[in-house]
Scaffold this motif. Structure first.
Motif, PDB file in Angstrom:
ATOM      1  N   PRO A   1      10.996  18.530 -16.092  1.00  0.00           N
ATOM      2  CA  PRO A   1      10.344  18.806 -14.807  1.00  0.00           C
ATOM      3  C   PRO A   1      10.015  17.511 -14.074  1.00  0.00           C
ATOM      4  CG  PRO A   1       8.737  18.954 -16.562  1.00  0.00           C
ATOM      5  CD  PRO A   1      10.066  18.650 -17.226  1.00  0.00           C
ATOM      6  N   VAL A   2       9.723  17.631 -12.796  1.00  0.00           N
ATOM      7  CA  VAL A   2       9.183  16.485 -12.065  1.00  0.00           C
ATOM      8  C   VAL A   2       7.806  16.175 -12.639  1.00  0.00           C
ATOM      9  CG1 VAL A   2      10.503  16.968  -9.969  1.00  0.00           C
ATOM     10  CG2 VAL A   2       8.205  17.924 -10.227  1.00  0.00           C
ATOM     11  N   ALA A   3       7.295  14.993 -12.377  1.00  0.00           N
ATOM     12  CA  ALA A   3       6.018  14.580 -12.966  1.00  0.00           C
ATOM     13  C   ALA A   3       4.842  15.401 -12.454  1.00  0.00           C
ATOM     14  CB  ALA A   3       5.771  13.097 -12.698  1.00  0.00           C
ATOM     15  N   ALA A   4       4.834  15.705 -11.158  1.00  0.00           N
ATOM     16  CA  ALA A   4       3.701  16.440 -10.591  1.00  0.00           C
ATOM     17  C   ALA A   4       4.117  17.117  -9.291  1.00  0.00           C
ATOM     18  CB  ALA A   4       2.531  15.499 -10.337  1.00  0.00           C
ATOM     19  N   VAL A   5       3.503  18.267  -9.028  1.00  0.00           N
ATOM     20  CA  VAL A   5       3.747  19.019  -7.802  1.00  0.00           C
ATOM     21  C   VAL A   5       2.393  19.304  -7.153  1.00  0.00           C
ATOM     22  CG1 VAL A   5       4.615  21.189  -6.831  1.00  0.00           C
ATOM     23  CG2 VAL A   5       5.838  20.091  -8.733  1.00  0.00           C
ATOM     24  N   ASP A   6       2.266  18.947  -5.886  1.00  0.00           N
ATOM     25  CA  ASP A   6       1.092  19.299  -5.095  1.00  0.00           C
ATOM     26  C   ASP A   6       1.310  20.748  -4.649  1.00  0.00           C
ATOM     27  OD1 ASP A   6      -0.725  19.775  -3.033  1.00  0.00           O
ATOM     28  OD2 ASP A   6      -0.515  17.782  -2.167  1.00  0.00           O
ATOM     29  N   LEU A   7       0.701  21.691  -5.360  1.00  0.00           N
ATOM     30  CA  LEU A   7       0.979  23.106  -5.120  1.00  0.00           C
ATOM     31  C   LEU A   7       0.769  23.543  -3.672  1.00  0.00           C
ATOM     32  CD1 LEU A   7      -0.187  25.125  -8.241  1.00  0.00           C
ATOM     33  CD2 LEU A   7       2.128  24.760  -7.404  1.00  0.00           C
ATOM     34  N   PRO A   8      -0.363  23.218  -3.035  1.00  0.00           N
ATOM     35  CA  PRO A   8      -0.514  23.657  -1.644  1.00  0.00           C
ATOM     36  C   PRO A   8       0.617  23.138  -0.742  1.00  0.00           C
ATOM     37  CG  PRO A   8      -2.634  22.993  -2.509  1.00  0.00           C
ATOM     38  CD  PRO A   8      -1.597  22.604  -3.541  1.00  0.00           C
ATOM     39  N   ARG A   9       1.081  21.949  -1.004  1.00  0.00           N
ATOM     40  CA  ARG A   9       2.162  21.377  -0.199  1.00  0.00           C
ATOM     41  C   ARG A   9       3.503  22.055  -0.484  1.00  0.00           C
ATOM     42  NH1 ARG A   9       3.698  15.006  -0.027  1.00  0.00           N
ATOM     43  NH2 ARG A   9       4.924  15.122   1.882  1.00  0.00           N
ATOM     44  N   PHE A  10       3.675  22.544  -1.706  1.00  0.00           N
ATOM     45  CA  PHE A  10       4.922  23.214  -2.093  1.00  0.00           C
ATOM     46  C   PHE A  10       5.011  24.628  -1.521  1.00  0.00           C
ATOM     47  CE2 PHE A  10       7.938  25.238  -5.055  1.00  0.00           C
ATOM     48  CZ  PHE A  10       8.933  24.272  -5.117  1.00  0.00           C
TER      49      PHE A  10
ATOM     50  N   ALA B   1       9.674  34.617 -16.876  1.00  0.00           N
ATOM     51  CA  ALA B   1      10.866  33.793 -17.020  1.00  0.00           C
ATOM     52  C   ALA B   1      10.558  32.341 -16.660  1.00  0.00           C
ATOM     53  CB  ALA B   1      11.982  34.329 -16.117  1.00  0.00           C
ATOM     54  N   GLU B   2      11.171  31.425 -17.374  1.00  0.00           N
ATOM     55  CA  GLU B   2      10.975  29.995 -17.134  1.00  0.00           C
ATOM     56  C   GLU B   2      11.482  29.600 -15.742  1.00  0.00           C
ATOM     57  OE1 GLU B   2      12.001  26.006 -19.601  1.00  0.00           O
ATOM     58  OE2 GLU B   2      13.718  27.161 -18.860  1.00  0.00           O
ATOM     59  N   TYR B   3      10.704  28.753 -15.072  1.00  0.00           N
ATOM     60  CA  TYR B   3      10.984  28.298 -13.706  1.00  0.00           C
ATOM     61  C   TYR B   3      10.504  26.853 -13.649  1.00  0.00           C
ATOM     62  CZ  TYR B   3      10.625  28.701  -8.531  1.00  0.00           C
ATOM     63  OH  TYR B   3      10.745  28.555  -7.176  1.00  0.00           O
ATOM     64  N   VAL B   4      11.440  25.896 -13.596  1.00  0.00           N
ATOM     65  CA  VAL B   4      11.102  24.473 -13.687  1.00  0.00           C
ATOM     66  C   VAL B   4      11.481  23.775 -12.384  1.00  0.00           C
ATOM     67  CG1 VAL B   4      11.510  22.307 -14.929  1.00  0.00           C
ATOM     68  CG2 VAL B   4      11.499  24.482 -16.187  1.00  0.00           C
ATOM     69  N   ILE B   5      10.512  23.122 -11.767  1.00  0.00           N
ATOM     70  CA  ILE B   5      10.808  22.309 -10.589  1.00  0.00           C
ATOM     71  C   ILE B   5      11.353  20.992 -11.125  1.00  0.00           C
ATOM     72  CG2 ILE B   5       9.877  21.230  -8.501  1.00  0.00           C
ATOM     73  CD1 ILE B   5       7.702  23.504  -8.587  1.00  0.00           C
ATOM     74  N   ALA B   6      12.673  20.865 -11.062  1.00  0.00           N
ATOM     75  CA  ALA B   6      13.379  19.752 -11.697  1.00  0.00           C
ATOM     76  C   ALA B   6      13.657  18.596 -10.736  1.00  0.00           C
ATOM     77  CB  ALA B   6      14.691  20.249 -12.307  1.00  0.00           C
ATOM     78  N   TYR B   7      13.521  18.845  -9.451  1.00  0.00           N
ATOM     79  CA  TYR B   7      13.666  17.795  -8.439  1.00  0.00           C
ATOM     80  C   TYR B   7      12.836  18.193  -7.233  1.00  0.00           C
ATOM     81  CZ  TYR B   7      15.384  15.046  -4.572  1.00  0.00           C
ATOM     82  OH  TYR B   7      15.432  14.228  -3.481  1.00  0.00           O
ATOM     83  N   LEU B   8      12.176  17.225  -6.632  1.00  0.00           N
ATOM     84  CA  LEU B   8      11.400  17.454  -5.411  1.00  0.00           C
ATOM     85  C   LEU B   8      11.333  16.135  -4.663  1.00  0.00           C
ATOM     86  CD1 LEU B   8       9.592  19.352  -3.726  1.00  0.00           C
ATOM     87  CD2 LEU B   8       7.679  18.668  -5.198  1.00  0.00           C
ATOM     88  N   ASP B   9      11.811  16.137  -3.422  1.00  0.00           N
ATOM     89  CA  ASP B   9      11.770  14.886  -2.666  1.00  0.00           C
ATOM     90  C   ASP B   9      10.341  14.584  -2.217  1.00  0.00           C
ATOM     91  OD1 ASP B   9      11.527  16.754  -0.595  1.00  0.00           O
ATOM     92  OD2 ASP B   9      12.880  15.683   0.741  1.00  0.00           O
ATOM     93  N   ALA B  10      10.102  13.352  -1.831  1.00  0.00           N
ATOM     94  CA  ALA B  10       8.752  12.895  -1.476  1.00  0.00           C
ATOM     95  C   ALA B  10       8.182  13.634  -0.278  1.00  0.00           C
ATOM     96  CB  ALA B  10       8.772  11.388  -1.203  1.00  0.00           C
ATOM     97  N   ASP B  11       9.048  14.127   0.608  1.00  0.00           N
ATOM     98  CA  ASP B  11       8.587  14.825   1.810  1.00  0.00           C
ATOM     99  C   ASP B  11       8.405  16.329   1.607  1.00  0.00           C
ATOM    100  OD1 ASP B  11       8.610  12.460   3.264  1.00  0.00           O
ATOM    101  OD2 ASP B  11      10.707  12.719   3.853  1.00  0.00           O
ATOM    102  N   TYR B  12       8.690  16.821   0.411  1.00  0.00           N
ATOM    103  CA  TYR B  12       8.608  18.253   0.108  1.00  0.00           C
ATOM    104  C   TYR B  12       9.509  19.059   1.048  1.00  0.00           C
ATOM    105  CZ  TYR B  12       4.881  17.737  -3.352  1.00  0.00           C
ATOM    106  OH  TYR B  12       4.165  17.397  -4.478  1.00  0.00           O
ATOM    107  N   THR B  13      10.727  18.548   1.265  1.00  0.00           N
ATOM    108  CA  THR B  13      11.690  19.249   2.112  1.00  0.00           C
ATOM    109  C   THR B  13      12.931  19.695   1.348  1.00  0.00           C
ATOM    110  OG1 THR B  13      12.744  17.176   2.788  1.00  0.00           O
ATOM    111  CG2 THR B  13      10.949  18.013   4.192  1.00  0.00           C
ATOM    112  N   GLN B  14      13.140  19.169   0.143  1.00  0.00           N
ATOM    113  CA  GLN B  14      14.278  19.553  -0.683  1.00  0.00           C
ATOM    114  C   GLN B  14      13.815  19.659  -2.134  1.00  0.00           C
ATOM    115  OE1 GLN B  14      17.370  16.624  -0.067  1.00  0.00           O
ATOM    116  NE2 GLN B  14      17.450  16.994   2.131  1.00  0.00           N
ATOM    117  N   THR B  15      14.304  20.686  -2.826  1.00  0.00           N
ATOM    118  CA  THR B  15      13.904  20.871  -4.218  1.00  0.00           C
ATOM    119  C   THR B  15      15.034  21.505  -5.017  1.00  0.00           C
ATOM    120  OG1 THR B  15      12.122  21.703  -5.640  1.00  0.00           O
ATOM    121  CG2 THR B  15      12.873  23.184  -3.909  1.00  0.00           C
TER     122      THR B  15
END
Length: 193
Positions: free
Chosen positions: A29-38, A114-128
């Motif tokens: 997974p990515v290191a961290a996800v800001d949930l409200p931003r996602f 079911a497993e759901y892994v955010i494996a990539y997320l750009d810094a702007d939260y525009t692509q994942t």
């Protein structure tokens, strides 16, 4: 959701659950996800589709946090063409503690998550990229219905580097952004967000 759709979703997820355990190499997974931003609407640009999505057009995944920290999800798509009726699924995401908000259990039918892994997320939260340890299903998503070709190729290559077969990746046909406000919010026509 109608009962036959629930049964279909449950049957589709049974083989997927084997990816949550066993010999599969864990999906990083990515290191961290800001949930409200996602939260918000994500257009599905490409995927390694689950059975219900194999002929998906205009697929949009939309997320909203509830008071208990669950991720209320609305997935809409049209089967086979841009003119087909809009179909809707409403699973619930449960963020797994200690994962930096990057690993969820996605529940379509109780009690299966079911497993759901955010494996990539750009810094702007525009692509994942959302992926799974079994490398059976995956989703390349963006905040816009299309991506520059170079971005699409880069994200597809990243999916291959994560262990997916290039030939399994299907580009999802997306109508233009002029398809209407219902598409941008990820809700079905006539349904309030």
């Amino acid at each position: 959701m109608r009962t036959p759709i629930r049964i279909w979703a449950a049957l589709a997820l049974i083989p997927a659950l084997h990816g949550c355990a066993g010999n599969a190499r864990p999906m990083p997974p990515v290191a961290a996800v800001d949930l409200p931003r996602f939260m918000g609407a994500w257009y599905v640009i490409a995927h390694v589709p689950s059975p219900p999505e194999r002929e998906a057009f205009d697929a949009v995944e939309s997320y909203r946090l509830d008071r208990d920290g669950r991720v209320l999800t609305t997935f809409t798509y049209r089967k086979g063409s841009h003119d087909a009726p809009l179909k809707t699924m409403k699973p619930t995401g449960f963020v797994r503690p200690g994962t930096g908000n990057a690993v969820w259990g996605m529940q379509f039918v109780w009690p299966i998550k079911a497993e759901y892994v955010i494996a990539y997320l750009d810094a702007d939260y525009t692509q994942t990229i959302v992926a799974r340890s079994k490398r059976d299903y995956a989703w390349i998503m963006a905040r816009t219905p299309t991506l520059p070709e170079a971005d699409y190729r880069r994200l597809s290559q990243r999916l291959v580097e994560l262990g997916y077969r290039a030939e399994a990746i299907r580009r999802v046909p997306q109508a233009s952004a002029a398809a209407g406000p219902d598409r941008a919010t990820g809700t079905a026509e006539g349904e309030r967000p």
